[in-house]
Design a protein around this motif. Structure first.
Motif, PDB file in Angstrom:
ATOM      1  N   GLU A 437       0.821  -1.204   0.000  1.00 24.92           N
ATOM      2  CA  GLU A 437       0.000   0.000   0.000  1.00 24.92           C
ATOM      3  C   GLU A 437       0.857   1.256   0.000  1.00 24.92           C
ATOM      4  OE1 GLU A 437      -4.066   1.575   2.238  1.00 24.92           O
ATOM      5  OE2 GLU A 437      -2.942  -0.138   3.012  1.00 24.92           O
ATOM      6  N   PHE A 438       2.171   1.082   0.229  1.00 25.06           N
ATOM      7  CA  PHE A 438       3.069   2.223   0.293  1.00 25.06           C
ATOM      8  C   PHE A 438       3.991   2.245  -0.923  1.00 25.06           C
ATOM      9  CE2 PHE A 438       1.945   1.454   4.710  1.00 25.06           C
ATOM     10  CZ  PHE A 438       1.684   2.741   5.154  1.00 25.06           C
ATOM     11  N   VAL A 439       4.302   3.430  -1.392  1.00 29.30           N
ATOM     12  CA  VAL A 439       5.263   3.634  -2.479  1.00 29.30           C
ATOM     13  C   VAL A 439       6.126   4.819  -2.103  1.00 29.30           C
ATOM     14  CG1 VAL A 439       3.767   2.673  -4.274  1.00 29.30           C
ATOM     15  CG2 VAL A 439       3.627   5.107  -3.706  1.00 29.30           C
ATOM     16  N   THR A 440       7.195   5.027  -2.865  1.00 30.79           N
ATOM     17  CA  THR A 440       7.987   6.233  -2.652  1.00 30.79           C
ATOM     18  C   THR A 440       7.292   7.421  -3.323  1.00 30.79           C
ATOM     19  OG1 THR A 440       9.284   5.887  -4.660  1.00 30.79           O
ATOM     20  CG2 THR A 440      10.102   4.867  -2.621  1.00 30.79           C
ATOM     21  N   LEU A 441       7.657   8.610  -2.889  1.00 36.24           N
ATOM     22  CA  LEU A 441       7.080   9.806  -3.499  1.00 36.24           C
ATOM     23  C   LEU A 441       7.427   9.866  -4.986  1.00 36.24           C
ATOM     24  CD1 LEU A 441       5.567  12.478  -3.286  1.00 36.24           C
ATOM     25  CD2 LEU A 441       7.707  13.549  -2.533  1.00 36.24           C
ATOM     26  N   GLU A 442       8.604   9.386  -5.341  1.00 37.97           N
ATOM     27  CA  GLU A 442       9.016   9.382  -6.746  1.00 37.97           C
ATOM     28  C   GLU A 442       8.078   8.508  -7.573  1.00 37.97           C
ATOM     29  OE1 GLU A 442      13.157   8.766  -9.317  1.00 37.97           O
ATOM     30  OE2 GLU A 442      12.958   7.941  -7.290  1.00 37.97           O
ATOM     31  N   GLU A 443       7.720   7.307  -7.055  1.00 33.69           N
ATOM     32  CA  GLU A 443       6.808   6.414  -7.765  1.00 33.69           C
ATOM     33  C   GLU A 443       5.403   7.016  -7.838  1.00 33.69           C
ATOM     34  OE1 GLU A 443       8.902   2.162  -6.495  1.00 33.69           O
ATOM     35  OE2 GLU A 443       7.352   3.074  -5.248  1.00 33.69           O
ATOM     36  N   GLU A 444       4.973   7.661  -6.761  1.00 34.33           N
ATOM     37  CA  GLU A 444       3.654   8.298  -6.756  1.00 34.33           C
ATOM     38  C   GLU A 444       3.592   9.412  -7.803  1.00 34.33           C
ATOM     39  OE1 GLU A 444      -0.307   9.254  -5.262  1.00 34.33           O
ATOM     40  OE2 GLU A 444       0.979   7.491  -5.308  1.00 34.33           O
ATOM     41  N   LEU A 445       4.659  10.183  -7.916  1.00 34.04           N
ATOM     42  CA  LEU A 445       4.687  11.268  -8.901  1.00 34.04           C
ATOM     43  C   LEU A 445       4.708  10.721 -10.318  1.00 34.04           C
ATOM     44  CD1 LEU A 445       7.164  13.713  -7.147  1.00 34.04           C
ATOM     45  CD2 LEU A 445       4.702  14.009  -7.431  1.00 34.04           C
ATOM     46  N   GLU A 446       5.385   9.586 -10.523  1.00 36.29           N
ATOM     47  CA  GLU A 446       5.411   8.981 -11.858  1.00 36.29           C
ATOM     48  C   GLU A 446       4.000   8.564 -12.271  1.00 36.29           C
ATOM     49  OE1 GLU A 446       6.736   7.792 -15.470  1.00 36.29           O
ATOM     50  OE2 GLU A 446       7.824   8.937 -13.933  1.00 36.29           O
ATOM     51  N   GLY A 447       3.258   7.919 -11.343  1.00 41.05           N
ATOM     52  CA  GLY A 447       1.872   7.572 -11.636  1.00 41.05           C
ATOM     53  C   GLY A 447       1.025   8.809 -11.885  1.00 41.05           C
ATOM     54  N   LEU A 448       1.306   9.902 -11.159  1.00 43.69           N
ATOM     55  CA  LEU A 448       0.554  11.150 -11.343  1.00 43.69           C
ATOM     56  C   LEU A 448       0.826  11.752 -12.718  1.00 43.69           C
ATOM     57  CD1 LEU A 448      -1.305  13.235 -10.051  1.00 43.69           C
ATOM     58  CD2 LEU A 448       0.730  14.371  -9.124  1.00 43.69           C
ATOM     59  N   ARG A 449       2.083  11.674 -13.175  1.00 38.26           N
ATOM     60  CA  ARG A 449       2.410  12.205 -14.510  1.00 38.26           C
ATOM     61  C   ARG A 449       1.656  11.435 -15.589  1.00 38.26           C
ATOM     62  NH1 ARG A 449       7.669  12.309 -12.083  1.00 38.26           N
ATOM     63  NH2 ARG A 449       8.392  14.468 -11.757  1.00 38.26           N
ATOM     64  N   MET A 450       1.556  10.101 -15.443  1.00 39.20           N
ATOM     65  CA  MET A 450       0.814   9.313 -16.427  1.00 39.20           C
ATOM     66  C   MET A 450      -0.657   9.717 -16.422  1.00 39.20           C
ATOM     67  SD  MET A 450       2.593   5.515 -16.130  1.00 39.20           S
ATOM     68  CE  MET A 450       2.497   5.411 -14.362  1.00 39.20           C
ATOM     69  N   TYR A 451      -1.229   9.915 -15.231  1.00 40.46           N
ATOM     70  CA  TYR A 451      -2.612  10.348 -15.151  1.00 40.46           C
ATOM     71  C   TYR A 451      -2.793  11.724 -15.796  1.00 40.46           C
ATOM     72  CZ  TYR A 451      -6.964  12.110 -13.207  1.00 40.46           C
ATOM     73  OH  TYR A 451      -8.206  12.663 -13.063  1.00 40.46           O
ATOM     74  N   ALA A 452      -1.857  12.656 -15.534  1.00 39.14           N
ATOM     75  CA  ALA A 452      -1.941  14.000 -16.098  1.00 39.14           C
ATOM     76  C   ALA A 452      -1.810  13.962 -17.621  1.00 39.14           C
ATOM     77  CB  ALA A 452      -0.865  14.892 -15.492  1.00 39.14           C
ATOM     78  N   HIS A 453      -0.957  13.060 -18.136  1.00 37.86           N
ATOM     79  CA  HIS A 453      -0.806  12.929 -19.590  1.00 37.86           C
ATOM     80  C   HIS A 453      -2.142  12.518 -20.223  1.00 37.86           C
ATOM     81  CE1 HIS A 453       1.042  12.024 -23.463  1.00 37.86           C
ATOM     82  NE2 HIS A 453       0.370  10.872 -23.436  1.00 37.86           N
ATOM     83  N   ILE A 454      -2.834  11.534 -19.594  1.00 34.42           N
ATOM     84  CA  ILE A 454      -4.114  11.087 -20.138  1.00 34.42           C
ATOM     85  C   ILE A 454      -5.129  12.221 -20.125  1.00 34.42           C
ATOM     86  CG2 ILE A 454      -6.054   9.513 -19.728  1.00 34.42           C
ATOM     87  CD1 ILE A 454      -4.014   7.485 -18.658  1.00 34.42           C
ATOM     88  N   GLN A 455      -5.154  12.992 -19.033  1.00 36.14           N
ATOM     89  CA  GLN A 455      -6.111  14.097 -18.956  1.00 36.14           C
ATOM     90  C   GLN A 455      -5.760  15.202 -19.955  1.00 36.14           C
ATOM     91  OE1 GLN A 455      -8.761  13.780 -17.597  1.00 36.14           O
ATOM     92  NE2 GLN A 455      -8.549  12.251 -15.969  1.00 36.14           N
ATOM     93  N   THR A 456      -4.455  15.373 -20.247  1.00 33.15           N
ATOM     94  CA  THR A 456      -4.056  16.366 -21.251  1.00 33.15           C
ATOM     95  C   THR A 456      -4.547  15.951 -22.633  1.00 33.15           C
ATOM     96  OG1 THR A 456      -2.109  16.916 -19.939  1.00 33.15           O
ATOM     97  CG2 THR A 456      -2.088  17.579 -22.242  1.00 33.15           C
ATOM     98  N   VAL A 457      -4.448  14.656 -22.939  1.00 28.85           N
ATOM     99  CA  VAL A 457      -4.952  14.151 -24.217  1.00 28.85           C
ATOM    100  C   VAL A 457      -6.461  14.354 -24.293  1.00 28.85           C
ATOM    101  CG1 VAL A 457      -5.259  12.076 -25.618  1.00 28.85           C
ATOM    102  CG2 VAL A 457      -3.072  12.522 -24.483  1.00 28.85           C
ATOM    103  N   ARG A 458      -7.116  14.188 -23.170  1.00 29.83           N
ATOM    104  CA  ARG A 458      -8.570  14.261 -23.150  1.00 29.83           C
ATOM    105  C   ARG A 458      -9.066  15.714 -23.237  1.00 29.83           C
ATOM    106  NH1 ARG A 458     -12.266  12.004 -18.143  1.00 29.83           N
ATOM    107  NH2 ARG A 458     -14.289  12.751 -18.889  1.00 29.83           N
ATOM    108  N   TYR A 459      -8.447  16.627 -22.461  1.00 30.61           N
ATOM    109  CA  TYR A 459      -8.921  18.004 -22.384  1.00 30.61           C
ATOM    110  C   TYR A 459      -8.106  18.983 -23.225  1.00 30.61           C
ATOM    111  CZ  TYR A 459     -11.926  16.633 -18.516  1.00 30.61           C
ATOM    112  OH  TYR A 459     -12.878  16.052 -17.750  1.00 30.61           O
ATOM    113  N   GLY A 460      -7.041  18.476 -23.820  1.00 37.42           N
ATOM    114  CA  GLY A 460      -6.206  19.378 -24.601  1.00 37.42           C
ATOM    115  C   GLY A 460      -5.321  20.222 -23.697  1.00 37.42           C
TER     116      GLY A 460
END
Length: 592
Positions: A437-460
């Protein structure tokens, strides 16, 4: 009495008031103190006896289970009538040894006795050399019974002090008795098992049959003070309870009775007859009920002495105050002067009862164990609820993302399709990973960047994500999917509704043993009413457009559940300005 009345008539009002107030308060305090002491003594006595009764009931259940086990073995032996045939002596001894090895903790010696008097045993060599004169008597007694017979205690050459269980074995054809199966139990081992629950310096036990024979055996390995409470005849070895004492306890009624033992008065708690036909009797030293009350008596003595002093002074002062109107000015000044030099009285009373008996402590420990257990169950329930929310990927999110990928494919933007699929796969893998259930902050940010990339594709080009993290903070431990719900909330409620391009800025650093994460956006912001309702969103159904079912309230609860109430979220927001979320966590590396 007339002399006392005449003396009081000649005294002043101040003295009369003082004496009546002091005497009345002293009597009232004495009655209350005596009543409290009696109640405490009775409560302690009742609790010890109640715990003793519980232990006796459990011991009887153990003895009943012991009998059931013996019955099963005897019934199993009764099915092997072939072992009683001529020429089967070696096979019979081998079978008995096998049963004895499996149940060695319960039984000492096992026999099969044929009708012609031939006996087979699991210790055949010792039987052939030493013999056992009790077998013939046991055989005759078993023949007169159809079921399992339990003998009175006796001394066996092979088993020491023992009790025998016997069952006749009949032939399947004709119903003739071919022999008897006999089991001699290990009374010393049985006594040791029961002594672990009952034997202390202040209490012991005894087991007696319906014919007033003692079942429990003397074990020299136990400390001698375990046997100090009961009167033993030490002229023989092993020592035995005196015959008159055995007669007395045999005649005791079922329940609680007082009687005299080797060290004086004691309390006996006798159970009803169990399946074995035995009575279990617990003996508790009478002084045991009072030894923990002694500290309470001492506290009351000290408190009583201090109370008398305080009562004297307070009564005297109150009497002087009552007679104030009749005092002259000089007396009044003298009193003021006396009050100025009067030392202040500071009283700290120790009225705590303190600890009670071990049995009472045990009851309390149990109850604890129960409360702690209840708390842990509630904690696990919360964890399961959060894990369920974490595993729920909203179907509309997947649908919209796949629609965006399809649109990019139709536009032949192969690189964009590849990056979007890579981001989606990475985000799903990151979310579904149940290894920790725990990850490093670096891993959490990497997952966040992937999520942000998808939302950028979706919303421009609707928003921009700016991340600034101190190097020492990258390896700090953080709960998985802590930042994603907060950024998702900023996109949907803060940036998406406005026309201008928005900015989400994330900063992370460590300070004084804490990991501080700040998420700021320049979106629509929230009013004070909206801000107050943020932490109640757990009661609402999650939006179908969210990536998971986790909301801000869930993030707050997860942090406090794992790290404590001093950690969590703090939110500030202004309408048309933006929102700032500050996350406080312990700065601990994931693999420390």
């Amino acid at each position: 009495m007339k002399r006392v009345t005449g003396w009081l008539k000649g005294r002043s009002i101040a003295i009369k008031h003082f004496l009546f107030l002091f005497a009345g308060s002293l009597i009232l305090f004495g009655l209350l103190a005596w009543n409290n002491l009696q109640d405490a003594e009775q409560l302690f006595r009742k609790q010890v006896l109640s715990d003793a009764q519980v232990i006796i009931d459990r011991t009887n259940l153990y003895l009943d289970a012991y009998l059931d086990n013996v019955q099963n073995i005897l019934l199993l032996l009764s099915t092997r009538e072939d072992l009683l045939d001529q020429g089967m002596e070696q096979e019979a001894s081998a079978a008995l040894r096998k049963y004895a090895e499996i149940n060695g903790t319960l039984y000492k010696t096992m026999y099969l006795v044929r009708a012609d008097g031939k006996a087979m045993s699991n210790t055949q060599v010792y039987l052939d050399i030493i013999g056992n004169p009790h077998l013939s008597k046991l055989y005759r007694q078993a023949q007169s019974n159809y079921g399992i017979m339990i003998s009175e205690p006796y001394d066996s050459p092979l088993s020491g002090k023992t009790v025998a269980f016997s069952l006749p074995i009949t032939a399947q054809s004709g119903g003739k008795v071919k022999g008897v199966a006999i089991i001699e139990v290990d009374l010393i081992r049985l006594t040791n098992m029961l002594a672990q629950f009952m034997n202390t310096r202040n209490q012991t036990f005894s087991i007696i049959t319906s014919k007033n024979n003692i079942v429990n055996a003397f074990d020299a390995s136990w400390p001698l003070y375990y046997y100090a409470l009961l009167p033993y005849n030490t002229s023989v070895f092993p020592p035995e309870l005196k015959a008159d004492f055995v007669t007395r306890i045999g005649d005791l009624p079922v329940g609680i009775t007082e009687l005299n033992g080797a060290k004086g008065k004691m309390v006996a708690v006798k159970s009803g007859m169990n399946k074995l036909g035995w009575y279990f009797i617990a003996f508790i030293e009478d002084g045991f009920f009072y030894q923990n009350i002694i500290s309470l008596y001492n506290n009351y003595k000290t408190a009583a002495l201090v109370w008398v002093v305080i009562l004297l002074i307070s009564s005297y002062m109150m009497s002087r105050y009552v007679t104030h109107p009749v005092r002259t000015l000089v007396a009044k000044m003298d009193r003021v002067r006396d009050m100025e030099v009067l030392p202040s009285i500071s009283v700290q009373r120790e009225d705590e009862i303190g600890r009670l008996a071990k049995s009472y402590n045990a009851m309390m420990e149990r109850i604890h164990h129960l409360l702690t257990e209840t708390k842990e169950m509630e904690m696990r329930k919360n964890q399961y609820e959060l894990k369920m929310l974490q595993s729920q990927i909203a179907p509309h999110f997947l649908y919209n993302t796949l629609a965006c990928i399809s649109s990019l494919a139709k536009q032949h933007k192969i690189d964009a399709v590849r990056e979007t699929i890579r981001a989606l796969v990475g985000l799903l893998s990151f979310s579904f990973d149940k290894s920790t259930e725990f990850v490093t902050l670096e891993e959490e940010l990497e997952g966040l960047r992937m999520y942000a990339h998808i939302q950028t594709v979706r919303y421009g080009d609707k928003f921009e994500l700016d991340i600034d993290v101190a190097p020492e903070a990258l390896h700090c431990k953080i709960l998985k999917l802590t930042l994603q719900p907060l950024v998702e909330n900023a996109i949907f409620h803060g940036l998406a509704p406005q026309k201008a391009k928005g900015l989400i800025r994330i900063r992370a650093y460590t300070r004084k043993g804490r990991l501080m994460i700040v998420i700021r956006d320049n979106g629509l912001g929230m009013s004070s009413e909206q801000l107050e309702s943020v932490f109640t969103e757990r009661r609402k159904a999650p939006s179908k457009h969210r990536f998971t079912g986790i909301g801000i309230m869930n993030v707050q609860e997860r942090i406090r559940l794992h790290f404590g109430a001093e950690y969590g979220l703090s939110i500030a927001s202004l309408p048309q300005v933006g929102t700032l979320i500050r996350i406080g966590l312990p700065a601990a590396a994931l693999y420390d």
